[in-house]
Design a protein around this motif. Structure first.
Motif, PDB file in Angstrom:
ATOM      1  N   GLU A   1       4.794   2.916  -3.427  1.00  0.00           N
ATOM      2  CA  GLU A   1       4.851   3.556  -1.977  1.00  0.00           C
ATOM      3  C   GLU A   1       5.144   2.589  -1.137  1.00  0.00           C
ATOM      4  OE1 GLU A   1       2.559   6.531   0.935  1.00  0.00           O
ATOM      5  OE2 GLU A   1       1.852   6.111  -1.086  1.00  0.00           O
TER       6      GLU A   1
ATOM      7  N   VAL B   1      -3.108  -0.853  -3.998  1.00  0.00           N
ATOM      8  CA  VAL B   1      -3.352   0.520  -4.669  1.00  0.00           C
ATOM      9  C   VAL B   1      -2.055   1.265  -5.296  1.00  0.00           C
ATOM     10  CG1 VAL B   1      -5.425   0.724  -3.701  1.00  0.00           C
ATOM     11  CG2 VAL B   1      -3.562   1.692  -2.511  1.00  0.00           C
ATOM     12  N   ASP B   2      -0.870   0.997  -4.231  1.00  0.00           N
ATOM     13  CA  ASP B   2       0.336   1.947  -4.737  1.00  0.00           C
ATOM     14  C   ASP B   2       1.513   0.745  -4.273  1.00  0.00           C
ATOM     15  OD1 ASP B   2       2.280   3.675  -5.093  1.00  0.00           O
ATOM     16  OD2 ASP B   2       1.154   5.246  -4.311  1.00  0.00           O
TER      17      ASP B   2
ATOM     18  N   ASP C   1     -10.462  -1.216  -2.118  1.00  0.00           N
ATOM     19  CA  ASP C   1      -9.348  -0.422  -2.782  1.00  0.00           C
ATOM     20  C   ASP C   1      -9.218   1.086  -2.261  1.00  0.00           C
ATOM     21  OD1 ASP C   1      -8.408  -2.577  -4.689  1.00  0.00           O
ATOM     22  OD2 ASP C   1      -9.583  -1.907  -6.095  1.00  0.00           O
TER      23      ASP C   1
ATOM     24  N   TYR D   1      -6.905   3.953  -0.196  1.00  0.00           N
ATOM     25  CA  TYR D   1      -5.440   4.678   0.181  1.00  0.00           C
ATOM     26  C   TYR D   1      -5.538   5.764   0.983  1.00  0.00           C
ATOM     27  CZ  TYR D   1      -1.314   7.175   0.127  1.00  0.00           C
ATOM     28  OH  TYR D   1      -0.123   7.714   0.329  1.00  0.00           O
ATOM     29  N   HIS D   2      -4.658   5.562   2.137  1.00  0.00           N
ATOM     30  CA  HIS D   2      -4.799   6.550   3.301  1.00  0.00           C
ATOM     31  C   HIS D   2      -3.202   6.784   3.554  1.00  0.00           C
ATOM     32  CE1 HIS D   2      -5.133   8.735   6.886  1.00  0.00           C
ATOM     33  NE2 HIS D   2      -6.204   9.437   6.339  1.00  0.00           N
ATOM     34  N   GLU D   3      -2.488   7.865   3.887  1.00  0.00           N
ATOM     35  CA  GLU D   3      -1.187   8.028   4.339  1.00  0.00           C
ATOM     36  C   GLU D   3      -0.862   7.077   5.633  1.00  0.00           C
ATOM     37  OE1 GLU D   3      -1.918  12.322   6.481  1.00  0.00           O
ATOM     38  OE2 GLU D   3      -0.768  12.336   4.526  1.00  0.00           O
TER      39      GLU D   3
ATOM     40  N   LEU E   1      -2.077  -1.145   1.032  1.00  0.00           N
ATOM     41  CA  LEU E   1      -1.113  -0.204   0.309  1.00  0.00           C
ATOM     42  C   LEU E   1      -0.448  -0.775  -0.963  1.00  0.00           C
ATOM     43  CD1 LEU E   1       0.334   2.345   0.231  1.00  0.00           C
ATOM     44  CD2 LEU E   1       2.039   1.706   1.612  1.00  0.00           C
TER      45      LEU E   1
END
Length: 484
Positions: A139, A135-136, A109, A111-113, A132
């Motif tokens: 987005e 976790v989101d 799990d 997240y990174h842009e 992605l």
């Protein structure tokens, strides 16, 4: 295989936690031959993980191109120095793709842009979407608005499906409808397959309304994605045969059976043993929403009951119960004399050997021969007996049947470790049945960290399942400390 690795495995299987020095740990983890298995053990064996935690925290930060299993292990440690190194790699254009794939293999799990920026990269779009989406998903849904091509949409949809991000069903379905005129038939099938994996029951509803299609059942990769999400079934070996001999109708039929069986077994927690032992139509009447997928897939061919029945059978086997069998599969009933030569001969006599079979008969015969092959692999049937009983089908008009008979005793004939589809999943199943424990674990660890990237989740599950079976543990014994 190294003596050190063999000693570690032997100790664990003997219920002893081995002592691994810092030097040994670092050396083994760097080895392409030993590293995947040791990393897999450290990620899934609670006591080994606890015993080695001090040494794991002392590991040096490796080069960005270090093996995926090493980064997967470091990602699980939740140490600031390792986390920062991973984030730094994700922020670099030349290092991000490999790191994304390592995190996906780990099931992390994270997240990174950069995940959004990588969605349009052909080699990592799927894994970026999966990370992605896990976790989101919101987005990821927003990012899909910027999708520039059908292939990017397919990769993102497949990734979302592998992550189980069902919240994205409407977004992807809307895109599919908007792009319908621009999509080729294979592209539509790939998206429909991803939607089926994302939310099978919602897919079923739209299929029955005519808004989606079932052509994805002919797409080997889409079917394999579905089974990666919902679990392996012995039907994947029938799929692999049909794929190998290019029997499209047989593959489509086997795909419907495989996906239906896997989904029902995966979703059967609320169904009692007695209900699973009952008639399929009674189960359909009792659980119409849960069985909507099977009903929708089988509606045009009059097969809903059969698709439910194969799922009942697999669910009963998963629970360690004897199944009353599946109609058309004469060796599927769990009776005492099932593997006697006389019973097998009577079962095979139900199939004609001198005329082409219907699609249903052909799939049933290939699957039945596959059942006998598995019993040989498990040591329950002599090869000479198997070949003698199957010999009347050696000149069968259908290629799939002839190929099965010709390759009896060669379980790898229809498998490939590097295949993204049914042949790859069939290879995984043969490894799960491998009689030598260390070889079994080694092969599954290699598949987890070095095999086709989209099959990493099912290889990871297969490794954990094999390890816990060898240790005599159940899912309830899993330690939360091992989840990433």
């Amino acid at each position: 295989m190294s003596d050190q690795r063999s000693s570690i495995v032997a100790s664990l299987l003997d219920a002893r936690v081995p002592a691994i020095s810092q030097t040994e740990l670092e050396s083994l983890l760097q080895s392409p031959e030993d590293g995947p298995l040791l990393a897999a053990l450290l990620l899934t064996h609670p006591e080994l993980r606890r015993a080695q935690t001090p040494q794991l925290h002392k590991l040096s930060i490796p080069a960005s191109d270090a093996p995926s299993w090493l980064w997967a292990l470091l990602a699980s440690l939740e140490q600031d120095a390792f986390d920062d190194a991973i984030d730094q790699a994700l922020g670099r254009e030349d290092q991000a793709p490999a790191m994304v794939q390592a995190l996906f293999r780990a099931g992390a799990d994270w997240y990174h842009e950069s995940f959004v920026e990588l969605l349009d990269e052909s080699d990592v779009g799927l894994t970026s979407a999966a990370l992605l989406g896990a976790v989101d998903p919101e987005e990821l849904s927003d990012a899909l608005e910027e999708i520039a091509s059908p292939d990017e949409l397919i990769a993102a949809a497949r990734g979302a499906a592998l992550a189980g991000a069902s919240e994205l069903f409407d977004t992807i379905a809307d895109w599919r409808q908007e792009l319908t005129d621009e999509l080729s038939l294979p592209q539509r099938a790939a998206i429909d397959g991803a939607l089926a994996s994302l939310a099978p029951h919602r897919y079923a509803r739209q299929l029955m309304l005519g808004e989606l299609e079932r052509d994805w059942l002919a797409d080997d990769r889409a079917v394999a994605d579905f089974l990666t999400r919902y679990g392996l079934s012995p039907w994947v070996e029938t799929l692999a045969v049909m794929r190998t001999v290019r029997d499209r109708d047989g593959f489509d039929m086997a795909a419907a059976l495989a996906t239906s069986a896997a989904l029902l077994a995966w979703n059967a927690d609320d169904i009692s043993d007695d209900e699973l032992l009952g008639e399929p139509d009674a189960l359909i009447n009792r659980y119409p929403a849960q069985l909507a997928f099977q009903m929708a897939l089988g509606e045009d061919d009059g097969l809903p009951e059969l698709l439910v029945e194969v799922g009942q059978h697999d669910a009963l086997i998963d629970r360690g119960l004897a199944s009353p069998g599946v109609r058309g599969l004469p060796l599927s009933a769990g009776i005492e004399e099932r593997l006697t030569p006389e019973h097998i001969a009577r079962a095979l006599a139900r199939f004609a050997h001198d005329r082409p079979a219907s699609i249903e008969e052909r799939v049933a015969l290939v699957h039945t021969l596959g059942e006998l092959e598995r019993e040989f692999e498990l040591g329950n049937l002599e090869l000479a007996t198997l070949r003698e009983l199957a010999s009347p089908f050696a000149t069968h008009p259908d290629d799939a049947v002839r190929q099965m008979v010709e390759n009896l005793g060669n379980p790898q004939a229809f498998t490939a470790s590097d295949d993204w589809g049914g042949r790859g999943l069939a290879w995984l199943l043969t490894q799960v049945r491998h009689t030598e424990p260390e070889a079994r674990l080694h092969a599954l660890a290699q598949a987890w960290f070095c095999g086709p990237i989209a099959r990493a989740p099912i290889a990871r599950d297969a490794f954990a399942g094999a390890l816990y079976a060898l240790l005599g543990l159940s899912d309830d014994d899993l330690d939360d400390e091992n989840s990433l």
